[in-house]
Design a protein around this motif. Structure first.
Motif, PDB file in Angstrom:
ATOM      1  N   ARG A 198       0.986  -0.868  -0.325  1.00 36.49           N
ATOM      2  CA  ARG A 198       0.058  -0.368   0.248  1.00 36.49           C
ATOM      3  C   ARG A 198       0.943   1.341   0.364  1.00 36.49           C
ATOM      4  O   ARG A 198       0.800   2.387  -1.057  1.00 36.49           O
ATOM      5  N   ARG A 199       2.119   0.526   0.911  1.00 39.11           N
ATOM      6  CA  ARG A 199       2.464   2.337   0.900  1.00 39.11           C
ATOM      7  C   ARG A 199       3.324   2.720  -0.443  1.00 39.11           C
ATOM      8  O   ARG A 199       3.768   4.125  -0.824  1.00 39.11           O
ATOM      9  N   GLY A 244       5.229   5.893  -1.666  1.00 35.70           N
ATOM     10  CA  GLY A 244       6.150   5.975  -0.085  1.00 35.70           C
ATOM     11  C   GLY A 244       7.365   5.609  -0.770  1.00 35.70           C
ATOM     12  O   GLY A 244       7.332   4.807  -1.907  1.00 35.70           O
ATOM     13  N   VAL A 245       8.109   6.083   0.244  1.00 37.25           N
ATOM     14  CA  VAL A 245       9.931   5.227  -0.135  1.00 37.25           C
ATOM     15  C   VAL A 245      10.113   4.447   1.012  1.00 37.25           C
ATOM     16  O   VAL A 245       9.467   4.661   1.901  1.00 37.25           O
ATOM     17  N   ALA A 246      10.840   3.250   0.670  1.00 32.85           N
ATOM     18  CA  ALA A 246      11.609   2.805   2.071  1.00 32.85           C
ATOM     19  C   ALA A 246      12.181   3.083   2.868  1.00 32.85           C
ATOM     20  O   ALA A 246      13.279   3.539   2.491  1.00 32.85           O
ATOM     21  N   PRO A 247      12.635   2.805   4.003  1.00 31.92           N
ATOM     22  CA  PRO A 247      13.487   3.261   4.740  1.00 31.92           C
ATOM     23  C   PRO A 247      14.456   2.237   4.198  1.00 31.92           C
ATOM     24  O   PRO A 247      15.012   1.216   4.033  1.00 31.92           O
ATOM     25  N   PRO A 248      16.245   3.391   4.692  1.00 33.58           N
ATOM     26  CA  PRO A 248      17.010   2.593   4.141  1.00 33.58           C
ATOM     27  C   PRO A 248      17.481   1.167   5.274  1.00 33.58           C
ATOM     28  O   PRO A 248      17.269   1.393   6.206  1.00 33.58           O
ATOM     29  N   GLY A 249      17.622   0.031   4.381  1.00 33.04           N
ATOM     30  CA  GLY A 249      17.947  -1.022   5.422  1.00 33.04           C
ATOM     31  C   GLY A 249      16.422  -2.271   5.107  1.00 33.04           C
ATOM     32  O   GLY A 249      16.561  -3.423   6.124  1.00 33.04           O
ATOM     33  N   GLU A 250      15.666  -1.767   5.041  1.00 34.50           N
ATOM     34  CA  GLU A 250      14.302  -2.385   5.291  1.00 34.50           C
ATOM     35  C   GLU A 250      13.801  -2.613   3.968  1.00 34.50           C
ATOM     36  O   GLU A 250      13.687  -4.179   3.682  1.00 34.50           O
ATOM     37  N   ALA A 251      14.920  -3.027   2.442  1.00 33.14           N
ATOM     38  CA  ALA A 251      14.425  -3.406   1.091  1.00 33.14           C
ATOM     39  C   ALA A 251      14.080  -5.035   1.180  1.00 33.14           C
ATOM     40  O   ALA A 251      13.665  -5.174   0.731  1.00 33.14           O
ATOM     41  N   ALA A 252      15.338  -6.074   1.593  1.00 29.54           N
ATOM     42  CA  ALA A 252      15.211  -7.377   1.795  1.00 29.54           C
ATOM     43  C   ALA A 252      14.444  -7.747   3.297  1.00 29.54           C
ATOM     44  O   ALA A 252      13.088  -8.714   2.140  1.00 29.54           O
ATOM     45  N   ALA A 297      11.368  -6.944  12.215  1.00 32.46           N
ATOM     46  CA  ALA A 297      12.523  -6.184  12.491  1.00 32.46           C
ATOM     47  C   ALA A 297      11.787  -4.632  11.553  1.00 32.46           C
ATOM     48  O   ALA A 297      11.777  -3.727  12.498  1.00 32.46           O
ATOM     49  N   LEU A 298      10.881  -5.000  11.425  1.00 31.14           N
ATOM     50  CA  LEU A 298      10.025  -3.663  10.223  1.00 31.14           C
ATOM     51  C   LEU A 298       9.078  -2.990  11.344  1.00 31.14           C
ATOM     52  O   LEU A 298       8.933  -2.068  11.117  1.00 31.14           O
ATOM     53  N   ALA A 299       8.167  -4.512  11.572  1.00 31.38           N
ATOM     54  CA  ALA A 299       6.863  -3.370  12.638  1.00 31.38           C
ATOM     55  C   ALA A 299       7.443  -3.366  14.165  1.00 31.38           C
ATOM     56  O   ALA A 299       6.428  -2.956  15.109  1.00 31.38           O
ATOM     57  N   GLY A 300       8.281  -4.321  14.405  1.00 31.86           N
ATOM     58  CA  GLY A 300       8.517  -4.148  16.271  1.00 31.86           C
ATOM     59  C   GLY A 300       7.903  -4.675  17.130  1.00 31.86           C
ATOM     60  O   GLY A 300       6.717  -4.948  16.187  1.00 31.86           O
TER      61      GLY A 300
END
Lengths: 334, 334
Positions: free
Chosen positions: A176-177, A182-190, A256-259
Motif C-alpha cells: 500500500r505504501r 511512499g519510499v522504503a527507509p534505508p535497510g528495509e529492502a530485503a 525488524a520492520l514492525a517492532g
C-alpha cells in the motif's frame, strides 16, 4: 469485448489443461465443451471450495497480474489443504474490463505455475467483461472419513500454526505504501521484500494438510487473522481457547520492520496468511514431527483448547485484555 | 461490509443446503467449513461447470433479484443439461456492493426455488463486497462414457432444438425498453410478459439432456444464439451445417411482437435461450419421441449436418446470404 478477444483468452487458459505440460488421466473432457467430465478415484470423497478475489478489496489496483493469478488459486488450495484434501482440478470465472494480452499472459503464468506445482488441471472457465473479479473453484479428494474439519477438537488439545503469521499483512501494508508513492527507509529492502512476497505469493500448505490426516483433531486455514480463525476452530469444536502470545512465531523480517508490539498484533489479526491452524491431542505429538517434515514448513504450538468458551490471550503467564477485532477492522486500519 | 453482515448473508444461503427442505445424503459436509465434502455415486463420472453473471452485461441494473438468483443457477444447470448430466451440488461466489436484506432474501428465493426443483444442494459459497457479480459452479454426475459432447455428430445427422429460440432475446429488449421508461403498445401485455419471463426465468432442459443420453450424437446449450452455437457443435464434430429457416420454431408471442423477419433474426442470433441444440442419427428418430416426452418440451428438427464446413441457411428451398454475427453484435443492437 468482441468474440475474437475471448478466443484469445481461451488460448491462454486452454494450456493450463495440462499442468506443467502433463495431462491428468482423470480429466476425461477439459476446457472447451459445455462442462468438464472428470473421474473421481474409486472410494475417495470429493472436496470442493470456491473463493473470490475482487480488485480493491483482496488486491490493490495495479497489482502484478502474476500475483492475482497465483493468489486466486492459492486461496482455494489453502481451503483444500485445511481439509487434508489432495487438489486435482480447478475452474476459473474471470471477469475483467478488457482483454489485455499482457495482463492475461502474466495472470495465466502466475496461476499456471502454482497449478503445475500441485499438478492441478484447469478444466473449465468462463470469461466475461466487467469489473476485475476472479472466482476460482477447486476440486480434490480425500479418503473416506478422513477430511479435517473445524469441529473435532477437544479440551486439552494443543493448538498449532504453520509458518509465520502476520507477514502477509505487513507485506500488504508495504504494498500500500509503495502504491501511494511512499519510499522504503534505508535497510528495509530485503526484509520488506520478504514480507511483500508473503502477501503476493502465499504458499498453500497442501502437503502439510495431507500429512495431518488422522492426526489433527480439527483444522482451519488462516485467511482472516490467526486469532479470529483459531476462535472459529475452537467454537466449531465446542471449546474455548488459550493463546500464548509469547509463543507466536514472529518472523525476523516482521520483528525488524514492525517492532515487537505491532508484530504481535499483525500475527494475531492480520489476514492473508494462508497458513494452517490445527488442534492435536497431546498423545499425537511424537507423530507430529513426521508430519512437520512432510509438510515442509515450521509448526509452532501457540496454545491449547479449553472447556470454557471464548479466547483468552496470555502473555508472560498473565491473561491480557484482548478483544479479537477480525479481518475487516484490520483492512480499514492499514 | 462488517463481519456481522456476512453472518447475515450466510444465514440466507445455509438454508439452501437442504433443497426444498430435504437434505441430500451425498453431502457429507456442507456450507460452513473450509470446503464441502461430497460423495460421488460409485461408478459415475463427475461433471463440472462454472458461469458468471455480471450486472450491466448479463442482467440490467435494477433487475429483480429473484431473476438474478434463478438465472445464476439456470445457466449452469443448462451446461450440465447439455452434457446429459444429473445436477447435484452448487457453489456460489457472490460479490455485491452491500448486504441488503431485501436483495439477499429475494436472490436466495430465486436461486433456492430452482435448486429445489432439481434437488440441487448449495454446499459452499463465498460472499465479498464489490461490484455485483455472481459466479455459480455446479457439479453433477453422468454414467461412464455417456456424457453428451459437442463433438460426435456426423454428416447426415439431423439437427434439433428444444423450445422456441429467440423469445429470451425479445424479452430482454422489452426489459430494456421498460427500464428506459418506454410504454408497451396496447395489446402487447400478455405476449410481452411471456417473452420477458423467458429471459428472466429460463428453463434449463435438465430432463431432456438426461433423456438424450445414448441417443444424441452431439449436444450444446444455446446461450449465445442458435446459429452460432449450432455452428460450434458442427465445427466440433468436424462437419458443416444446413439450417432450414422455415423450420425454426418461432413462438406465437415472438411472431406477434417482432414480426416474421425480426423473429427469424432473433431466433437465429438472440442469446439467453438456454435451450438444447443436438444432432441425431436419423435411425434414432423413433426413440426421440420417447425422449421428447421425458424432456417435457417441444423438439423441432431445424437442419442437418453436412460434410462441407460452414453454416448454410436455406429459406424456401434456396440458400440465403447469411453471415452469423453471434451474441456480441446482438447485444449492441438491442
Amino acid at each position: 469485448m468482441p468474440v475474437g478477444e475471448f478466443d484469445l483468452i481461451d488460448r491462454y487458459f486452454r494450456r493450463l489443461d495440462r499442468p506443467g505440460g502433463h495431462a491428468r488421466a482423470d480429466v476425461l473432457l477439459g476446457v472447451g465443451d459445455d462442462a468438464a467430465v472428470l473421474r473421481v478415484p474409486a472410494g475417495q470423497e470429493l472436496v470442493a471450495a470456491i473463493d473470490t478475489l475482487v480488485e480493491g478489496r483482496h488486491f490493490l489496483p495495479g497489482c502484478a497480474p502474476q500475483s492475482i493469478g497465483h493468489r486466486a488459486l492459492a486461496v482455494n488450495l489453502s481451503d483444500l489443504a485445511a481439509m487434508g484434501a489432495e487438489p486435482a482440478w480447478a475452474l476459473l470465472a474471470l471477469t475483467l474490463p478488457a482483454a489485455e494480452e499482457a495482463f492475461l499472459e502474466a495472470f495465466a503464468a502466475g496461476l499456471g505455475r502454482l497449478a503445475a506445482a500441485h499438478h492441478v488441471a484447469l478444466v473449465g472457465g468462463d470469461t466475461t467483461a466487467g469489473p476485475l473479479t476472479v472466482s476460482v473453484q477447486v476440486l480434490g479428494f480425500v479418503p473416506p472419513g478422513q477430511a479435517l474439519r473445524r469441529a473435532g477438537g477437544a479440551p486439552g488439545d494443543l493448538l498449532f500454526v504453520s509458518g509465520t503469521p502476520g507477514d502477509a499483512a505487513a507485506g500488504l501494508q508495504l504494498e500500500r505504501r509503495a502504491a501511494d508513492g511512499g519510499v522504503a527507509p534505508p535497510g528495509e529492502a530485503a526484509a520488506g521484500q520478504a514480507l511483500r512476497e508473503r502477501f503476493l505469493y502465499p504458499t498453500p500448505r497442501v502437503a502439510l494438510g495431507r500429512a495431518l490426516r488422522g492426526l489433527a483433531s480439527a483444522c482451519i486455514d488462516v485467511s482472516d487473522g490467526l486469532a479470529g480463525d483459531a476462535a472459529k476452530l475452537a467454537a466449531a469444536s465446542g471449546c474455548g481457547l488459550r493463546l500464548e502470545a509469547d509463543a507466536l512465531p514472529l518472523s525476523p523480517a516482521l520483528r525488524a520492520l514492525a517492532g515487537p508490539e505491532r508484530a504481535l498484533q499483525l500475527a494475531l489479526e492480520g489476514g492473508d496468511d494462508y497458513e494452517l491452524c490445527f488442534s492435536l491431542p497431546p498423545a499425537q505429538l511424537p507423530e507430529l514431527a513426521v508430519a512437520a517434515q512432510a509438510g515442509g514448513c515450521p509448526l509452532t504450538c501457540i496454545g491449547v483448547l479449553e472447556q470454557a468458551p471464548g479466547v483468552r490471550l496470555y502473555r508472560g503467564g498473565k491473561i491480557q485484555p484482548y478483544v479479537a477485532t477480525g479481518y475487516d477492522h484490520f483492512a480499514n486500519s492499514g
